[in-house]
Design a protein around this motif. Structure first.
Motif, short mmCIF file in Angstrom:
data_model
loop_
_atom_site.label_atom_id
_atom_site.label_comp_id
_atom_site.label_asym_id
_atom_site.label_seq_id
_atom_site.Cartn_x
_atom_site.Cartn_y
_atom_site.Cartn_z
N UNK A 122 -75.35 -24.89 -72.97
CA UNK A 122 -76.34 -23.88 -72.55
C UNK A 122 -75.67 -22.57 -72.15
N UNK A 123 -74.57 -22.68 -71.41
CA UNK A 123 -73.83 -21.47 -71.03
C UNK A 123 -73.30 -20.76 -72.27
N UNK A 124 -72.77 -21.54 -73.21
CA UNK A 124 -72.25 -20.96 -74.44
C UNK A 124 -73.36 -20.28 -75.24
N UNK A 125 -74.51 -20.93 -75.32
CA UNK A 125 -75.65 -20.34 -76.02
C UNK A 125 -76.07 -19.02 -75.38
N UNK A 126 -76.08 -18.97 -74.05
CA UNK A 126 -76.44 -17.73 -73.36
C UNK A 126 -75.44 -16.63 -73.66
N UNK A 127 -74.14 -16.97 -73.65
CA UNK A 127 -73.11 -15.96 -73.93
C UNK A 127 -73.21 -15.47 -75.37
N UNK A 128 -73.36 -16.41 -76.32
CA UNK A 128 -73.48 -16.02 -77.73
C UNK A 128 -74.77 -15.22 -77.94
N UNK A 129 -75.85 -15.64 -77.28
CA UNK A 129 -77.11 -14.90 -77.40
C UNK A 129 -76.99 -13.48 -76.92
N UNK A 160 -74.10 -12.48 -90.27
CA UNK A 160 -73.41 -13.64 -89.69
C UNK A 160 -72.70 -14.45 -90.77
N UNK A 161 -72.54 -13.86 -91.95
CA UNK A 161 -71.93 -14.59 -93.07
C UNK A 161 -70.51 -15.06 -92.79
N UNK A 162 -69.67 -14.29 -92.05
CA UNK A 162 -68.33 -14.82 -91.76
C UNK A 162 -68.36 -16.13 -90.98
N UNK A 163 -69.33 -16.28 -90.08
CA UNK A 163 -69.43 -17.53 -89.32
C UNK A 163 -69.81 -18.69 -90.23
N UNK A 188 -67.58 -14.53 -80.51
CA UNK A 188 -68.59 -15.59 -80.63
C UNK A 188 -67.96 -16.86 -81.20
N UNK A 189 -67.16 -16.72 -82.26
CA UNK A 189 -66.51 -17.88 -82.87
C UNK A 189 -65.54 -18.53 -81.89
N UNK A 190 -64.81 -17.71 -81.13
CA UNK A 190 -63.85 -18.25 -80.17
C UNK A 190 -64.56 -19.01 -79.05
N UNK A 191 -65.67 -18.45 -78.56
CA UNK A 191 -66.43 -19.13 -77.51
C UNK A 191 -66.96 -20.47 -78.00
N UNK A 192 -67.49 -20.48 -79.22
CA UNK A 192 -68.00 -21.73 -79.79
C UNK A 192 -66.89 -22.75 -79.96
N UNK A 193 -65.75 -22.33 -80.48
CA UNK A 193 -64.62 -23.23 -80.70
C UNK A 193 -64.10 -23.79 -79.39
N UNK A 194 -63.95 -22.94 -78.38
CA UNK A 194 -63.43 -23.38 -77.09
C UNK A 194 -64.38 -24.38 -76.44
N UNK A 195 -65.67 -24.13 -76.53
CA UNK A 195 -66.64 -25.04 -75.92
C UNK A 195 -66.62 -26.40 -76.60
N UNK A 196 -66.61 -26.41 -77.93
CA UNK A 196 -66.62 -27.68 -78.65
C UNK A 196 -65.32 -28.45 -78.46
N UNK A 197 -64.20 -27.72 -78.27
CA UNK A 197 -62.93 -28.40 -77.99
C UNK A 197 -62.90 -28.95 -76.58
N UNK A 198 -63.69 -28.36 -75.69
CA UNK A 198 -63.73 -28.80 -74.30
C UNK A 198 -64.59 -30.05 -74.14
N UNK A 254 -71.31 -28.83 -78.72
CA UNK A 254 -71.62 -28.42 -80.09
C UNK A 254 -73.12 -28.41 -80.36
N UNK A 255 -73.86 -29.13 -79.56
CA UNK A 255 -75.31 -29.21 -79.74
C UNK A 255 -75.96 -27.84 -79.66
N UNK A 256 -75.53 -27.04 -78.68
CA UNK A 256 -76.12 -25.72 -78.46
C UNK A 256 -75.14 -24.59 -78.74
N UNK A 257 -73.86 -24.88 -78.73
CA UNK A 257 -72.87 -23.81 -78.82
C UNK A 257 -72.30 -23.58 -80.19
N UNK A 258 -72.84 -24.25 -81.23
CA UNK A 258 -72.35 -24.01 -82.59
C UNK A 258 -72.72 -22.58 -83.00
N UNK A 259 -71.72 -21.81 -83.43
CA UNK A 259 -71.87 -20.36 -83.56
C UNK A 259 -72.96 -19.95 -84.55
N UNK A 260 -72.93 -20.47 -85.78
CA UNK A 260 -73.87 -20.02 -86.80
C UNK A 260 -75.31 -20.31 -86.39
#
Length: 799
Positions: free
Chosen positions: A555-562, A588-591, A680-690, A695-701
């Motif tokens: 949820x925090x990741x989603x808020x930051x990406x949003x 968002x094609x690079x993601x 955005x990609x770094x935040x998503x990657x860090x969250x999923x690695x943590x 990954x449920x909400x923080x997947x970047x694309x």
């Protein structure tokens, strides 16, 4: 309004600081930083087990010390003893770990089929055959799926381990002997008494005396879930040589059993139905309630990661330390990370904004009543998905499917309902038709005209139906084949298969109708509403099954990406009198396409690294996330050049009061896009690695698309008040600001509906056109102005 570099830096820094504080409230704070701030270190920090071990005579202590250190143990010598520090061991696991370390690690043995136990004298009690007091002789038979052969064997079963040992001693004293070149092993299980209560029971095996593979081949071991029952198991990952050896062993033993022995006890002995490749294996744990199985699986995974101590040694002492409580050094360390990360992110964003000098474009605001009816129509998307998603596919066994899907993957009812295909067939058809329009020059010249879009819509409908029918056929055939193996998930007969085959395309068409109704009478884009609703419903379903810290981090990741996504989509970049470019210039094609560059790591992560052996190089799967981040950075300028280069906007800009965009403006738009998309990609990657649940909400694309759909909905709520009507569909996001300026010069205010979603999707979002809305009284004039803008204009590829 010009965006302030200072304000942008402060906002980005604060968001990054809050996000990093949330991450490192779950993720391990680096040891060096914590120690520098006066915090605990080593076993005192994470807790665990300290063992004082005396190696047997003749063992090379230095070599043993090095081997143990490779298995995540901290080892030091004291007076001829080895002091082993084993981190992150739970108190309930201590006895299991200590016992298994001294009794031997993992060993795979062939299970020998033998029926001699059925030929020894038996006593009959209550219609059951006993070979000794409390010990029953049992018979088992199994069928090999691969070879089609039937095998059988006999074994002893008892409620206590001592009873089994006594029974075998009694039989051997009477002249019976086990098969040659075998050892007798036992397995602990859980049986059910007549009262329904669970009780411990033991069974025997005859194992070949050769160790086919041992724990040295194990690279990692983690607790997982059985794909059929959802029960806890241990997933083994072998090293490269071990994986190849395991594949050879299982290929040779097809139709027979292979026993995984840990600490001298059989943990699992499955029938081998085919060669097991991929370098992975499952080990089941004993029966009992799920909590007990999970504790046992955690302990077993820890033991398998550690390996075994040499036989003959002595554990003189053991001590367990609880994990250190959260204290001021932990709080200070998290604060330092948050502030340092916030400063770096804020600095990067501030520099990019200062160079690009973007303008903030707020949404259109109109006075009037809130469009409640349109909001209600938009809610049709989640309502339809929930309602249709609970309509089980004809012939499907809802209870069995629900059990399998939810226990092993948290699936939702939508996955085996009449809307299982979703709107994917139609979206695929949209993209295929759009690419065809871009490839053929004659079609490309007229593709931006409304009449051409209406004609292309017919082809989309036909092709989408073809895709839906084909996918429906494949899905039903798959379920039918599943049913023929004896599974109860699907009833396979001609009438049921026909009903299921028709239901899937019908479910897709119903969702397409809902999307069309929302576009005409709701808010935002209809397809976007369905996509976002499906994504949100799956997330809610998974979270309600059992909230975890990973969900909170998501949820925090989603808020930051949003927040980052909204900031990008509000920016326009260009010279003072130039046609502005929308951000992100690359969409968002690079993601979505970063995996193409990271293909070697993707192959390795999915166990397909052997494909790269011909190159002599196997990438480390643990690096995949950050390789994807680097791939995003590399792809931003490429996609920006493809979909937003100045030549795409220039032909229309020459017909307005604005100059065509320059390359400096394009570079600024690409720079801001790159910085924010990489973050955005770094935040998503860090969250999923943590935490995997993030990954449920923080997947970047998915997160950026959800944010764009919500932003479009909010803008529509503000603008769709009164008599706005649609006069033109735009299919190039970078043309939108020129249309807005053309109408503004004529004194016509306009609202660009769904513009944010289309900006992200770029050429791959033809199902989400930008609808130009103007007051009804200005509709004809606005339509004429836009038609004149596009009349006989030269069109670039990827426009």
């Amino acid at each position: 309004m010009r965006v302030s570099a200072r304000n942008a830096a402060v906002a980005a820094g604060l968001i990054a600081a809050v996000y990093l504080a949330a991450v490192f409230s779950i993720r391990r704070v680096p040891d060096g930083l914590l120690e520098a701030l006066g915090g605990p270190r080593g076993i005192e920090r994470e807790g665990g087990l300290v063992v004082r071990y005396l190696p047997p005579e003749g063992v090379d202590a230095a070599r043993l010390e090095h081997s143990l250190a490779l298995r995540r143990m901290t080892v030091r010598r004291e007076s001829g003893r080895l002091v082993l520090e084993i981190p992150e061991v739970k108190r309930a696991e201590v006895d299991i770990i200590v016992a298994t370390l001294t009794r031997g690690g993992l060993a795979f043995h062939e299970v020998i089929d033998d029926l001699s136990l059925l030929k020894v004298p038996h006593d009959t009690v209550d219609h059951e055959d006993f070979v000794a007091p409390g010990v029953r002789a049992m018979f088992e038979r199994w069928h090999s799926d691969d070879k089609g052969q039937t095998s059988s064997s006999a074994y002893l079963r008892a409620d206590r381990l001592a009873q089994l040992a006594g029974a075998f001693a009694q039989l051997q004293a009477a002249g019976w002997s086990p098969p040659p070149h075998t050892v007798i092993a036992v397995e602990r299980g859980v049986g059910a008494a007549k009262s329904g209560a669970e009780h411990e029971e033991w069974r025997s095996y005859f194992l070949g005396d050769e160790v086919l593979l041992d724990g040295d081949a194990v690279a990692n071991a983690v607790r997982s879930a059985d794909p059929n029952t959802g029960r806890p198991v241990v997933l083994l990952e072998f090293d490269r040589a071990g994986g190849e050896r395991f594949a050879d062993i299982t290929r040779r033993l097809v139709g027979h059993k292979l026993a995984a022995v840990v600490g001298g006890v059989v943990r699992s002995a499955p029938v081998i139905n085919g060669a097991i490749t991929g370098g992975r294996a499952l080990i089941t744990v004993g029966g009992g309630n799920v909590d007990r199985q999970e504790r046992e699986a955690d302990a077993l995974a820890a033991v398998l990661r550690l390996g075994a101590l040499p036989p003959g040694g002595v554990i003189e002492d053991q001590r367990w330390y609880p994990p250190a409580a959260v204290s001021m050094p932990f709080v200070l360390a998290v604060l330092v990370i948050a502030l340092a990360g916030g400063a770096l992110v804020g600095g990067a964003v501030g520099i990019a904004v200062r160079i690009a000098r973007p303008v903030w474009q707020p949404g259109m605001r109109r006075p009037g009543r809130l469009p409640v009816r349109r909001l209600a129509v938009t809610l049709l998307a989640p309502v339809a998905l929930m309602a249709l998603g609970n309509m089980t596919l004809p012939g499907a066994n809802e209870a069995e499917l629900y059990h399998i899907m939810t226990r092993v993957g948290g699936g939702s009812m939508i996955q085996f309902s009449i809307v299982a295909l979703g709107i994917r067939p139609m979206l695929t058809a949209f993209v295929v038709v759009e690419l065809a329009l871009l490839v053929v020059p004659r079609w490309r010249r007229v593709r931006l005209q409304p009449a051409a879009r209406i004609a292309s819509g017919r082809y989309v409908a036909i092709l989408g139906l073809v895709f839906a029918v084909f996918q429906s056929y494949v899905s039903v055939r798959y379920l039918s084949e599943w049913a023929r193996t004896g599974s109860e998930v699907f009833t396979s007969d001609a009438a049921t298969e026909l009903a299921a085959f028709v239901s899937l395309p019908a479910g897709t068409l119903l969702l397409v109708i809902v999307a069309g109704v929302i576009r005409q009478h709701g808010l935002g884009n209809g397809y976007g509403a369905v996509i976002a609703s499906d994504w949100a419903l799956r997330a809610v379903h998974r979270i309600l099954d059992g909230p975890t810290p990973g969900h909170a981090l998501g949820l925090v990741t989603l808020a930051a990406i949003g927040a980052a996504t909204v900031a990008m989509l509000r920016m326009r970049i260009g010279g003072d009198r130039e046609a502005p470019l929308r951000v992100p210039a690359s969409g968002s094609l690079p993601l979505a396409t970063a995996g193409m560059i990271a293909a070697p790591w993707v192959l390795s992560a999915f166990g397909l690294g052997g494909v790269l052996q011909v190159l002599g190089w196997i990438p480390d799967p643990s690096h995949l996330g950050w390789v994807l981040v680097a791939a995003v950075a590399a792809l931003v300028p490429l996609w920006s050049l493809a979909v937003s280069r100045p030549a795409i906007v220039a032909p229309l800009a020459l017909r307005t009061a604005l100059a065509p965009p320059g390359w400096s403006g394009w570079r600024g738009a690409t720079l801001v896009s790159g910085v924010l998309l990489v973050l955005i990609a770094a935040a998503s990657t860090l969250s999923m690695a943590t935490h995997s649940d993030a990954a449920l909400l923080g997947e970047a694309a998915g997160a950026v698309v959800f944010a764009a759909v919500v932003l479009d909905l909010v803008d529509d709520l503000r603008a769709r008040r009164g008599d706005l009507v649609m006069v033109w569909p735009l299919h190039q996001a970078q043309h939108a600001e020129l249309v807005r300026r053309t109408l503004a010069d004529a004194g016509i205010a306009c609202h660009l509906a769904a513009s944010h979603l289309r900006t992200l999707l770029a050429v791959f979002g033809p199902y989400a056109p930008i609808d130009v809305l103007v007051p009804a009284g200005s509709a004809d004039e606005a339509r004429g102005k836009i038609a004149a803008l596009y009349q006989d204009v030269a069109v670039e590829a990827f426009d």
